[in-house]
Motif scaffolding. Sequence first.
Motif, mmCIF file in Angstrom:
data_model
loop_
_atom_site.group_PDB
_atom_site.id
_atom_site.type_symbol
_atom_site.label_atom_id
_atom_site.label_comp_id
_atom_site.label_asym_id
_atom_site.label_seq_id
_atom_site.Cartn_x
_atom_site.Cartn_y
_atom_site.Cartn_z
ATOM 1 N N MET A 296 0.777 -0.961 -0.032
ATOM 2 C CA MET A 296 0.060 0.023 0.141
ATOM 3 C C MET A 296 1.043 1.159 0.173
ATOM 4 O O MET A 296 1.994 1.240 0.591
ATOM 5 C CB MET A 296 -0.867 0.098 1.292
ATOM 6 C CG MET A 296 -2.073 -0.957 1.281
ATOM 7 S SD MET A 296 -3.084 -0.548 2.715
ATOM 8 C CE MET A 296 -2.725 -2.088 3.248
ATOM 9 N N CYS B 155 0.508 5.930 -0.459
ATOM 10 C CA CYS B 155 -0.354 7.051 -0.531
ATOM 11 C C CYS B 155 0.622 8.269 -1.263
ATOM 12 O O CYS B 155 1.667 8.610 -0.713
ATOM 13 C CB CYS B 155 -0.560 7.654 0.773
ATOM 14 S SG CYS B 155 -1.234 9.057 0.739
ATOM 15 N N TYR C 165 5.239 6.223 1.774
ATOM 16 C CA TYR C 165 4.432 5.487 2.943
ATOM 17 C C TYR C 165 5.582 5.401 4.056
ATOM 18 O O TYR C 165 6.610 4.799 3.944
ATOM 19 C CB TYR C 165 4.041 4.134 2.287
ATOM 20 C CG TYR C 165 3.168 3.383 3.354
ATOM 21 C CD1 TYR C 165 4.094 2.313 4.117
ATOM 22 C CD2 TYR C 165 2.098 3.880 3.924
ATOM 23 C CE1 TYR C 165 3.259 1.674 5.060
ATOM 24 C CE2 TYR C 165 1.287 2.865 4.866
ATOM 25 C CZ TYR C 165 2.124 2.012 5.267
ATOM 26 O OH TYR C 165 1.449 1.155 6.302
ATOM 27 N N CYS D 13 0.468 7.694 6.908
ATOM 28 C CA CYS D 13 0.467 8.079 5.326
ATOM 29 C C CYS D 13 0.895 9.362 4.933
ATOM 30 O O CYS D 13 0.393 10.177 5.458
ATOM 31 C CB CYS D 13 -0.874 7.619 4.659
ATOM 32 S SG CYS D 13 -0.517 7.400 2.935
ATOM 33 N N LYS E 206 -12.902 8.223 8.320
ATOM 34 C CA LYS E 206 -11.980 7.449 7.398
ATOM 35 C C LYS E 206 -12.715 7.455 5.898
ATOM 36 O O LYS E 206 -11.804 7.458 5.119
ATOM 37 C CB LYS E 206 -11.708 6.081 7.678
ATOM 38 C CG LYS E 206 -11.170 5.847 9.315
ATOM 39 C CD LYS E 206 -10.063 6.990 9.719
ATOM 40 C CE LYS E 206 -9.869 6.755 10.866
ATOM 41 N NZ LYS E 206 -9.176 7.989 11.671
ATOM 42 N N VAL F 295 -3.952 4.491 8.423
ATOM 43 C CA VAL F 295 -3.969 3.942 7.004
ATOM 44 C C VAL F 295 -3.725 2.245 6.823
ATOM 45 O O VAL F 295 -3.924 1.791 5.874
ATOM 46 C CB VAL F 295 -2.974 4.657 6.063
ATOM 47 C CG1 VAL F 295 -3.483 6.033 6.119
ATOM 48 C CG2 VAL F 295 -1.574 4.523 6.639
ATOM 49 N N THR F 296 -3.193 1.667 8.092
ATOM 50 C CA THR F 296 -2.972 0.364 7.855
ATOM 51 C C THR F 296 -4.165 -0.576 8.672
ATOM 52 O O THR F 296 -4.729 -1.481 8.263
ATOM 53 C CB THR F 296 -1.705 -0.055 8.608
ATOM 54 O OG1 THR F 296 -1.418 0.353 9.914
ATOM 55 C CG2 THR F 296 -0.490 0.320 7.513
ATOM 56 N N ALA G 126 -7.477 0.414 6.899
ATOM 57 C CA ALA G 126 -7.321 0.490 5.550
ATOM 58 C C ALA G 126 -8.446 0.178 4.606
ATOM 59 O O ALA G 126 -8.791 0.599 3.506
ATOM 60 C CB ALA G 126 -6.174 -0.431 5.033
ATOM 61 N N GLN H 76 -9.987 2.612 1.010
ATOM 62 C CA GLN H 76 -9.367 2.177 -0.156
ATOM 63 C C GLN H 76 -9.244 3.157 -1.154
ATOM 64 O O GLN H 76 -8.028 3.305 -1.905
ATOM 65 C CB GLN H 76 -9.908 1.003 -0.648
ATOM 66 C CG GLN H 76 -9.781 -0.341 0.144
ATOM 67 C CD GLN H 76 -8.330 -0.526 0.238
ATOM 68 O OE1 GLN H 76 -7.573 -0.892 -0.815
ATOM 69 N NE2 GLN H 76 -7.823 -0.799 1.399
ATOM 70 N N LEU I 5 -6.253 5.313 -0.272
ATOM 71 C CA LEU I 5 -4.836 4.420 -0.391
ATOM 72 C C LEU I 5 -4.470 4.315 -1.818
ATOM 73 O O LEU I 5 -3.342 4.377 -2.341
ATOM 74 C CB LEU I 5 -4.967 3.263 0.335
ATOM 75 C CG LEU I 5 -5.226 3.250 1.797
ATOM 76 C CD1 LEU I 5 -5.218 2.020 2.350
ATOM 77 C CD2 LEU I 5 -3.851 4.087 2.448
#
Length: 184
Positions: free
Chosen positions: A1, A3, A7, A16, A148, A173-174, A177, A181, A184
């Motif tokens: 992943m 951004c 990252y 991110c 989010k 962001v993890t 996530a 999406q 990301l």
Amino acid sequence: MHCLACYVAIASGALCLSVRAQGQNGPVDNNRIQKHLREMRANETGMMNVVPAEGEYLERLARKLKAKRVLEIGTSNGYSGIWMASALRETGGKLITLDIDEGRHSLAVKNFKAVGLEKIVDARLTDALKEAPEIEGPLDLVFIDAGKRDYITYLRIVLPKVRPGGVIAAHNVTDLADSMQDFL
């Protein structure tokens, strides 16, 4: 992943970062601030704050950027804002922080005052989706830690306002996530 440009994973929450092209306000009482931050973590539970390592990172980042203008989307109880405002006191900068929840906003204002950073912070009780478009750039640092599903909207709003060399950081962001999406 990833951004946009890069990252960076920090502790358990991960941040991110997006990097766009490439004064002093008096001494900070770090002992007082650190003590208050520890008390906040112990007593103000359920706020979904950054972990201390992430707060330290945001503080160092604001300092490294020599930030003068920082926008935080999602104040909560002011925990991450205190970290950033500590650096801004040294750089002569200001933090604009937005939260829609009256209880969290009131708690944050109390916490900013408790550590003597209230003059550095413009804490606004508002809907960030309506307020952020009205905030003028350039911004040195933007920290997104709100709803989010709205991260992509916040990114689109703030990206044109971030100065060259400025940074956009996003929390969760993890671990969250799946709910961002598109961002990301």
